[in-house]
Design a protein around this motif. Structure first.
Motif, PDB file in Angstrom:
ATOM      1  N   ASP A 190       0.830  -1.214   0.000  1.00 48.15           N
ATOM      2  CA  ASP A 190       0.000   0.000   0.000  1.00 48.15           C
ATOM      3  C   ASP A 190       0.863   1.262   0.000  1.00 48.15           C
ATOM      4  O   ASP A 190       0.457   2.292  -0.536  1.00 48.15           O
ATOM      5  CB  ASP A 190      -0.947   0.020   1.195  1.00 48.15           C
ATOM      6  N   ALA A 191       2.038   1.171   0.624  1.00 53.14           N
ATOM      7  CA  ALA A 191       2.955   2.307   0.671  1.00 53.14           C
ATOM      8  C   ALA A 191       3.853   2.361  -0.567  1.00 53.14           C
ATOM      9  O   ALA A 191       4.719   3.238  -0.663  1.00 53.14           O
ATOM     10  CB  ALA A 191       3.810   2.231   1.936  1.00 53.14           C
ATOM     11  N   ASP A 192       3.645   1.434  -1.503  1.00 48.67           N
ATOM     12  CA  ASP A 192       4.470   1.349  -2.713  1.00 48.67           C
ATOM     13  C   ASP A 192       5.959   1.249  -2.394  1.00 48.67           C
ATOM     14  O   ASP A 192       6.789   1.914  -3.011  1.00 48.67           O
ATOM     15  CB  ASP A 192       4.203   2.542  -3.651  1.00 48.67           C
ATOM     16  N   LYS A 193       6.280   0.412  -1.423  1.00 45.35           N
ATOM     17  CA  LYS A 193       7.670   0.190  -1.026  1.00 45.35           C
ATOM     18  C   LYS A 193       8.089  -1.229  -1.375  1.00 45.35           C
ATOM     19  O   LYS A 193       7.261  -2.137  -1.441  1.00 45.35           O
ATOM     20  CB  LYS A 193       7.856   0.415   0.481  1.00 45.35           C
ATOM     21  N   THR A 194       9.367  -1.414  -1.576  1.00 42.74           N
ATOM     22  CA  THR A 194       9.908  -2.745  -1.825  1.00 42.74           C
ATOM     23  C   THR A 194      10.396  -3.345  -0.512  1.00 42.74           C
ATOM     24  O   THR A 194      10.582  -2.624   0.484  1.00 42.74           O
ATOM     25  CB  THR A 194      11.098  -2.694  -2.804  1.00 42.74           C
ATOM     26  N   GLN A 195      10.627  -4.627  -0.521  1.00 42.46           N
ATOM     27  CA  GLN A 195      11.203  -5.268   0.665  1.00 42.46           C
ATOM     28  C   GLN A 195      12.566  -4.668   0.969  1.00 42.46           C
ATOM     29  O   GLN A 195      12.912  -4.475   2.135  1.00 42.46           O
ATOM     30  CB  GLN A 195      11.318  -6.773   0.462  1.00 42.46           C
TER      31      GLN A 195
ATOM     32  N   ALA B 206      13.710  -3.114   4.436  1.00 42.20           N
ATOM     33  CA  ALA B 206      14.884  -3.697   5.071  1.00 42.20           C
ATOM     34  C   ALA B 206      15.872  -2.601   5.457  1.00 42.20           C
ATOM     35  O   ALA B 206      16.454  -2.637   6.547  1.00 42.20           O
ATOM     36  CB  ALA B 206      15.545  -4.706   4.133  1.00 42.20           C
ATOM     37  N   ALA B 207      16.022  -1.599   4.594  1.00 43.26           N
ATOM     38  CA  ALA B 207      16.924  -0.483   4.897  1.00 43.26           C
ATOM     39  C   ALA B 207      16.437   0.315   6.100  1.00 43.26           C
ATOM     40  O   ALA B 207      17.237   0.751   6.936  1.00 43.26           O
ATOM     41  CB  ALA B 207      17.059   0.426   3.672  1.00 43.26           C
ATOM     42  N   VAL B 208      15.115   0.480   6.212  1.00 46.16           N
ATOM     43  CA  VAL B 208      14.544   1.187   7.373  1.00 46.16           C
ATOM     44  C   VAL B 208      14.912   0.450   8.658  1.00 46.16           C
ATOM     45  O   VAL B 208      15.221   1.074   9.681  1.00 46.16           O
ATOM     46  CB  VAL B 208      13.004   1.303   7.231  1.00 46.16           C
ATOM     47  N   LEU B 209      14.896  -0.884   8.589  1.00 52.59           N
ATOM     48  CA  LEU B 209      15.166  -1.710   9.774  1.00 52.59           C
ATOM     49  C   LEU B 209      16.644  -2.048   9.932  1.00 52.59           C
ATOM     50  O   LEU B 209      17.038  -2.686  10.905  1.00 52.59           O
ATOM     51  CB  LEU B 209      14.359  -3.007   9.700  1.00 52.59           C
ATOM     52  N   ASN B 210      17.448  -1.635   8.952  1.00 47.02           N
ATOM     53  CA  ASN B 210      18.883  -1.919   8.977  1.00 47.02           C
ATOM     54  C   ASN B 210      19.158  -3.427   8.978  1.00 47.02           C
ATOM     55  O   ASN B 210      19.984  -3.920   9.737  1.00 47.02           O
ATOM     56  CB  ASN B 210      19.563  -1.221  10.155  1.00 47.02           C
ATOM     57  N   VAL B 211      18.402  -4.147   8.144  1.00 50.25           N
ATOM     58  CA  VAL B 211      18.601  -5.583   7.950  1.00 50.25           C
ATOM     59  C   VAL B 211      18.670  -5.830   6.448  1.00 50.25           C
ATOM     60  O   VAL B 211      18.338  -4.958   5.648  1.00 50.25           O
ATOM     61  CB  VAL B 211      17.462  -6.435   8.568  1.00 50.25           C
ATOM     62  N   GLY B 212      19.067  -7.003   6.067  1.00 51.54           N
ATOM     63  CA  GLY B 212      19.105  -7.357   4.664  1.00 51.54           C
ATOM     64  C   GLY B 212      17.716  -7.628   4.118  1.00 51.54           C
ATOM     65  O   GLY B 212      16.779  -7.939   4.870  1.00 51.54           O
ATOM     66  N   GLN B 213      17.589  -7.565   2.797  1.00 51.18           N
ATOM     67  CA  GLN B 213      16.304  -7.817   2.160  1.00 51.18           C
ATOM     68  C   GLN B 213      15.823  -9.235   2.442  1.00 51.18           C
ATOM     69  O   GLN B 213      14.647  -9.470   2.661  1.00 51.18           O
ATOM     70  CB  GLN B 213      16.406  -7.559   0.645  1.00 51.18           C
TER      71      GLN B 213
ATOM     72  N   SER C  46      11.335  -7.269  18.657  1.00 52.48           N
ATOM     73  CA  SER C  46      10.475  -6.179  19.140  1.00 52.48           C
ATOM     74  C   SER C  46      10.970  -4.817  18.669  1.00 52.48           C
ATOM     75  O   SER C  46      10.157  -3.950  18.324  1.00 52.48           O
ATOM     76  CB  SER C  46      10.350  -6.219  20.660  1.00 52.48           C
ATOM     77  N   ILE C  47      12.266  -4.612  18.595  1.00 56.05           N
ATOM     78  CA  ILE C  47      12.799  -3.319  18.155  1.00 56.05           C
ATOM     79  C   ILE C  47      12.412  -3.048  16.705  1.00 56.05           C
ATOM     80  O   ILE C  47      12.084  -1.930  16.328  1.00 56.05           O
ATOM     81  CB  ILE C  47      14.332  -3.230  18.376  1.00 56.05           C
ATOM     82  N   ALA C  48      12.398  -4.099  15.875  1.00 60.01           N
ATOM     83  CA  ALA C  48      11.990  -3.948  14.473  1.00 60.01           C
ATOM     84  C   ALA C  48      10.487  -3.709  14.379  1.00 60.01           C
ATOM     85  O   ALA C  48      10.022  -2.908  13.564  1.00 60.01           O
ATOM     86  CB  ALA C  48      12.394  -5.173  13.673  1.00 60.01           C
ATOM     87  N   LEU C  49       9.725  -4.374  15.224  1.00 57.65           N
ATOM     88  CA  LEU C  49       8.276  -4.186  15.244  1.00 57.65           C
ATOM     89  C   LEU C  49       7.929  -2.745  15.607  1.00 57.65           C
ATOM     90  O   LEU C  49       7.071  -2.116  14.974  1.00 57.65           O
ATOM     91  CB  LEU C  49       7.645  -5.161  16.236  1.00 57.65           C
ATOM     92  N   ILE C  50       8.621  -2.222  16.597  1.00 57.73           N
ATOM     93  CA  ILE C  50       8.403  -0.834  17.010  1.00 57.73           C
ATOM     94  C   ILE C  50       8.781   0.123  15.884  1.00 57.73           C
ATOM     95  O   ILE C  50       8.069   1.086  15.593  1.00 57.73           O
ATOM     96  CB  ILE C  50       9.179  -0.521  18.305  1.00 57.73           C
TER      97      ILE C  50
ATOM     98  N   TYR D 293       7.169   3.752  11.537  1.00 53.55           N
ATOM     99  CA  TYR D 293       7.267   4.038  10.107  1.00 53.55           C
ATOM    100  C   TYR D 293       5.882   4.171   9.478  1.00 53.55           C
ATOM    101  O   TYR D 293       5.616   5.102   8.723  1.00 53.55           O
ATOM    102  CB  TYR D 293       8.067   2.931   9.417  1.00 53.55           C
ATOM    103  N   TYR D 294       5.003   3.238   9.789  1.00 47.99           N
ATOM    104  CA  TYR D 294       3.655   3.241   9.223  1.00 47.99           C
ATOM    105  C   TYR D 294       2.674   4.096  10.029  1.00 47.99           C
ATOM    106  O   TYR D 294       1.527   4.273   9.629  1.00 47.99           O
ATOM    107  CB  TYR D 294       3.108   1.821   9.131  1.00 47.99           C
ATOM    108  N   GLN D 295       3.098   4.576  11.176  1.00 47.84           N
ATOM    109  CA  GLN D 295       2.271   5.382  12.070  1.00 47.84           C
ATOM    110  C   GLN D 295       1.019   4.620  12.501  1.00 47.84           C
ATOM    111  O   GLN D 295      -0.109   5.106  12.423  1.00 47.84           O
ATOM    112  CB  GLN D 295       1.915   6.723  11.436  1.00 47.84           C
ATOM    113  N   VAL D 296       1.258   3.399  12.958  1.00 44.90           N
ATOM    114  CA  VAL D 296       0.198   2.549  13.504  1.00 44.90           C
ATOM    115  C   VAL D 296       0.695   1.973  14.824  1.00 44.90           C
ATOM    116  O   VAL D 296       1.863   2.101  15.164  1.00 44.90           O
ATOM    117  CB  VAL D 296      -0.186   1.399  12.536  1.00 44.90           C
ATOM    118  N   SER D 297      -0.179   1.322  15.541  1.00 44.06           N
ATOM    119  CA  SER D 297       0.237   0.708  16.796  1.00 44.06           C
ATOM    120  C   SER D 297       0.879  -0.654  16.533  1.00 44.06           C
ATOM    121  O   SER D 297       0.635  -1.287  15.498  1.00 44.06           O
ATOM    122  CB  SER D 297      -0.971   0.527  17.727  1.00 44.06           C
ATOM    123  N   THR D 298       1.667  -1.096  17.475  1.00 45.79           N
ATOM    124  CA  THR D 298       2.229  -2.443  17.372  1.00 45.79           C
ATOM    125  C   THR D 298       1.112  -3.470  17.452  1.00 45.79           C
ATOM    126  O   THR D 298       1.184  -4.509  16.798  1.00 45.79           O
ATOM    127  CB  THR D 298       3.287  -2.710  18.459  1.00 45.79           C
ATOM    128  N   ASP D 299       0.063  -3.180  18.209  1.00 47.05           N
ATOM    129  CA  ASP D 299      -1.094  -4.080  18.270  1.00 47.05           C
ATOM    130  C   ASP D 299      -1.697  -4.270  16.881  1.00 47.05           C
ATOM    131  O   ASP D 299      -2.070  -5.372  16.508  1.00 47.05           O
ATOM    132  CB  ASP D 299      -2.168  -3.540  19.219  1.00 47.05           C
TER     133      ASP D 299
END
Length: 92
Positions: free
Chosen positions: A11-16, A20-27, A42-46, A51-57
């Motif tokens: 929906d955000a028109d983003k690639t994996q 992955a870059a946002v989370l500092n992990v590989g694709q 949990s740190i990646a979930l947060i 990033y998406y401006q939603v809750s972790t729930d």
């Protein structure tokens, strides 16, 4: 949860790779999160929630898309809110 991650990314028109870059992990790692092969730390979930401006729930599927709906209000509460709104409108 995993389907929600993919849907939100698409929906955000983003690639994996971009997520992955946002989370500092590989694709590949991000792909494994999205496909449920790896649990998301949990740190990646947060980070994704921010990033998406939603809750972790919401990301975890604990709350659905109707989480922002107003709860049912009693007739008394509706009357009180209506009265309050009228009073606020009258303030110069």
């Amino acid at each position: 949860m995993y389907r929600r991650l993919r849907d939100m990314r698409e929906d955000a028109d983003k690639t994996q790779a971009e997520l992955a870059a946002v989370l500092n992990v590989g694709q590949t790692t991000y792909s494994r999160y999205e496909n449920g092969v790896l649990d998301i730390p949990s740190i990646a979930l947060i980070a994704l929630a921010r990033y998406y401006q939603v809750s972790t729930d919401y990301l975890l599927g604990v709350k659905g898309s109707d989480e922002n709906k107003l709860p049912e209000l009693s007739e008394k509460a509706v009357f009180a809110l209506t009265k309050f709104i009228k009073e606020v409108k009258e303030v110069p």
